[in-house]
Write a protein that holds these residues in place. Structure first.
Motif, PDB file in Angstrom:
ATOM      1  N   VAL A  52      49.503 -12.636   3.325  1.00 14.16           N
ATOM      2  CA  VAL A  52      50.913 -13.220   2.698  1.00 14.16           C
ATOM      3  C   VAL A  52      50.961 -13.146   1.073  1.00 14.16           C
ATOM      4  CG1 VAL A  52      51.430 -15.922   2.129  1.00 14.16           C
ATOM      5  CG2 VAL A  52      49.869 -15.817   4.159  1.00 14.16           C
ATOM      6  N   ALA A  53      49.847 -12.844   0.295  1.00 23.39           N
ATOM      7  CA  ALA A  53      49.821 -12.904  -1.456  1.00 23.39           C
ATOM      8  C   ALA A  53      51.053 -10.978  -0.904  1.00 23.39           C
ATOM      9  CB  ALA A  53      48.442 -12.891  -1.850  1.00 23.39           C
ATOM     10  N   ALA A  54      50.969 -10.311  -0.324  1.00 27.04           N
ATOM     11  CA  ALA A  54      51.158  -8.670  -0.487  1.00 27.04           C
ATOM     12  C   ALA A  54      52.864  -9.197   0.291  1.00 27.04           C
ATOM     13  CB  ALA A  54      50.259  -7.882   1.139  1.00 27.04           C
ATOM     14  N   ALA A  55      53.165  -9.995   0.612  1.00 28.34           N
ATOM     15  CA  ALA A  55      53.916  -9.752   1.191  1.00 28.34           C
ATOM     16  C   ALA A  55      55.087 -10.491   0.914  1.00 28.34           C
ATOM     17  CB  ALA A  55      54.727 -11.210   2.603  1.00 28.34           C
ATOM     18  N   ALA A  56      54.619 -11.893  -0.015  1.00 32.69           N
ATOM     19  CA  ALA A  56      55.418 -12.604  -1.238  1.00 32.69           C
ATOM     20  C   ALA A  56      55.598 -11.483  -2.784  1.00 32.69           C
ATOM     21  CB  ALA A  56      54.385 -13.529  -1.907  1.00 32.69           C
ATOM     22  N   VAL A  57      54.236 -10.776  -2.570  1.00 34.41           N
ATOM     23  CA  VAL A  57      54.505  -9.809  -4.108  1.00 34.41           C
ATOM     24  C   VAL A  57      55.971  -8.357  -3.112  1.00 34.41           C
ATOM     25  CG1 VAL A  57      54.181  -7.122  -4.802  1.00 34.41           C
ATOM     26  CG2 VAL A  57      51.885  -9.204  -4.567  1.00 34.41           C
ATOM     27  N   VAL A  58      55.852  -7.836  -2.065  1.00 35.14           N
ATOM     28  CA  VAL A  58      56.958  -7.001  -1.327  1.00 35.14           C
ATOM     29  C   VAL A  58      58.325  -8.098  -1.903  1.00 35.14           C
ATOM     30  CG1 VAL A  58      57.689  -5.815   0.535  1.00 35.14           C
ATOM     31  CG2 VAL A  58      55.372  -5.517  -0.481  1.00 35.14           C
ATOM     32  N   ASP A  59      57.952  -9.249  -1.367  1.00 33.15           N
ATOM     33  CA  ASP A  59      59.104  -9.647  -1.663  1.00 33.15           C
ATOM     34  C   ASP A  59      60.387  -9.951  -2.893  1.00 33.15           C
ATOM     35  OD1 ASP A  59      61.876 -11.974  -1.046  1.00 33.15           O
ATOM     36  OD2 ASP A  59      60.822 -13.141  -2.298  1.00 33.15           O
ATOM     37  N   SER A  60      59.075  -9.799  -3.952  1.00 39.03           N
ATOM     38  CA  SER A  60      59.783  -9.810  -5.295  1.00 39.03           C
ATOM     39  C   SER A  60      60.098  -8.486  -5.882  1.00 39.03           C
ATOM     40  CB  SER A  60      58.631  -9.897  -6.056  1.00 39.03           C
ATOM     41  OG  SER A  60      57.600  -9.139  -6.299  1.00 39.03           O
ATOM     42  N   TRP A  61      59.878  -7.423  -5.045  1.00 36.48           N
ATOM     43  CA  TRP A  61      60.448  -6.233  -4.651  1.00 36.48           C
ATOM     44  C   TRP A  61      61.876  -5.855  -4.388  1.00 36.48           C
ATOM     45  CZ3 TRP A  61      55.591  -2.796  -2.843  1.00 36.48           C
ATOM     46  CH2 TRP A  61      54.657  -3.064  -3.164  1.00 36.48           C
ATOM     47  N   SER A 123      43.028  -1.453   4.295  1.00 32.93           N
ATOM     48  CA  SER A 123      42.343  -2.729   3.726  1.00 32.93           C
ATOM     49  C   SER A 123      42.465  -2.442   2.586  1.00 32.93           C
ATOM     50  CB  SER A 123      41.204  -2.345   4.380  1.00 32.93           C
ATOM     51  OG  SER A 123      40.523  -1.290   4.161  1.00 32.93           O
ATOM     52  N   ARG A 124      42.317  -1.655   1.773  1.00 34.22           N
ATOM     53  CA  ARG A 124      41.823  -1.547   0.570  1.00 34.22           C
ATOM     54  C   ARG A 124      43.736  -1.442  -0.559  1.00 34.22           C
ATOM     55  NH1 ARG A 124      43.072   2.880  -2.413  1.00 34.22           N
ATOM     56  NH2 ARG A 124      43.092   4.582  -0.569  1.00 34.22           N
ATOM     57  N   ARG A 125      44.932  -1.015   0.492  1.00 38.89           N
ATOM     58  CA  ARG A 125      45.528  -1.715   0.041  1.00 38.89           C
ATOM     59  C   ARG A 125      46.541  -2.825  -0.747  1.00 38.89           C
ATOM     60  NH1 ARG A 125      48.567   0.840  -3.320  1.00 38.89           N
ATOM     61  NH2 ARG A 125      50.651   0.898  -2.419  1.00 38.89           N
ATOM     62  N   LEU A 126      46.492  -3.361   1.024  1.00 41.51           N
ATOM     63  CA  LEU A 126      46.761  -4.811   1.526  1.00 41.51           C
ATOM     64  C   LEU A 126      45.688  -5.548  -0.207  1.00 41.51           C
ATOM     65  CD1 LEU A 126      48.016  -6.664   2.958  1.00 41.51           C
ATOM     66  CD2 LEU A 126      46.483  -6.800   4.263  1.00 41.51           C
ATOM     67  N   GLU A 127      44.646  -5.199  -0.293  1.00 42.05           N
ATOM     68  CA  GLU A 127      43.979  -5.831  -0.652  1.00 42.05           C
ATOM     69  C   GLU A 127      44.075  -6.224  -2.289  1.00 42.05           C
ATOM     70  OE1 GLU A 127      39.622  -5.478  -1.264  1.00 42.05           O
ATOM     71  OE2 GLU A 127      39.546  -6.394   1.120  1.00 42.05           O
ATOM     72  N   ALA A 128      44.840  -4.687  -2.387  1.00 45.81           N
ATOM     73  CA  ALA A 128      45.430  -4.122  -4.210  1.00 45.81           C
ATOM     74  C   ALA A 128      46.543  -5.307  -5.060  1.00 45.81           C
ATOM     75  CB  ALA A 128      45.440  -3.024  -4.484  1.00 45.81           C
ATOM     76  N   LEU A 129      46.961  -5.090  -3.258  1.00 48.21           N
ATOM     77  CA  LEU A 129      48.432  -6.238  -3.311  1.00 48.21           C
ATOM     78  C   LEU A 129      48.458  -7.622  -3.874  1.00 48.21           C
ATOM     79  CD1 LEU A 129      51.561  -3.905  -0.489  1.00 48.21           C
ATOM     80  CD2 LEU A 129      51.249  -4.299  -3.186  1.00 48.21           C
ATOM     81  N   ALA A 130      47.326  -8.188  -2.733  1.00 43.32           N
ATOM     82  CA  ALA A 130      47.130  -9.069  -2.791  1.00 43.32           C
ATOM     83  C   ALA A 130      47.300  -9.763  -4.542  1.00 43.32           C
ATOM     84  CB  ALA A 130      46.213  -9.360  -1.388  1.00 43.32           C
ATOM     85  N   ALA A 131      45.590  -8.874  -4.859  1.00 43.46           N
ATOM     86  CA  ALA A 131      45.415  -9.041  -6.516  1.00 43.46           C
ATOM     87  C   ALA A 131      46.307  -9.015  -7.661  1.00 43.46           C
ATOM     88  CB  ALA A 131      44.432  -7.864  -6.685  1.00 43.46           C
ATOM     89  N   VAL A 132      47.580  -8.503  -6.828  1.00 43.95           N
ATOM     90  CA  VAL A 132      48.455  -8.264  -8.085  1.00 43.95           C
ATOM     91  C   VAL A 132      49.385  -9.715  -7.572  1.00 43.95           C
ATOM     92  CG1 VAL A 132      50.697  -7.600  -8.665  1.00 43.95           C
ATOM     93  CG2 VAL A 132      49.385  -5.941  -7.908  1.00 43.95           C
TER      94      VAL A 132
END
Length: 143
Positions: A52-61, A123-132
């Motif tokens: 969910v968090a990663a998708a919100a980040v990608v939406d901002s992109w 897994s690593r990249r998803l956690e990194a995107l969620a942290a942003v």
């Protein structure tokens, strides 16, 4: 997606399904929209919450036109259609079938773009995107 990563498709689809899109601009201004986690009645599994968090980040992109992955025309058009449909709804009304359909189409595009962003090490990249991800400030309604 490869055979060994077949579960990521479900994780990403569940993640984008838990997004909600809100118009954040005043009524007379040009419409702007943000993606945020929808209110949930139960807790999400941790990887779905990261999705969910990663998708919100990608939406901002997609909104900004740049990011870690190539933002292609279908994603931009899907977001513009959703924004137009959401902006046409009267404030406080139920979502129209148009905005619901456009939201579904855009969520599929977001899942695809998130997968492109995490494909090298999911897994690593998803956690990194969620942290942003930084949740939007709570909106205070002045009466």
């Amino acid at each position: 997606m490869s055979e060994s990563n077949h579960h990521w498709k479900t994780v990403l689809q569940r993640g984008v399904a838990a997004l909600d899109f809100q118009i954040t601009s005043p009524p007379n201004a040009s419409p702007t929209m943000i993606a945020e986690p929808a209110p949930q009645k139960r807790a999400l599994p941790v990887m779905v919450f990261h999705a969910v968090a990663a998708a919100a980040v990608v939406d901002s992109w997609v909104a900004g036109g740049e990011g870690e992955v190539l933002i292609d025309r279908p994603a931009i058009l899907a977001r513009q259609r959703l924004l137009s449909a959401k902006a046409a709804e009267p404030p406080g009304s139920t979502p129209s079938p148009f905005s619901t359909g456009y939201a579904t189409a855009y969520k599929l595009e977001l899942a695809r773009l998130v997968w492109l962003a995490i494909i090298d090490h999911p897994s690593r990249r998803l956690e990194a995107l969620a942290a942003v991800y930084a949740p939007p400030e709570p909106r205070v309604k002045l009466v």
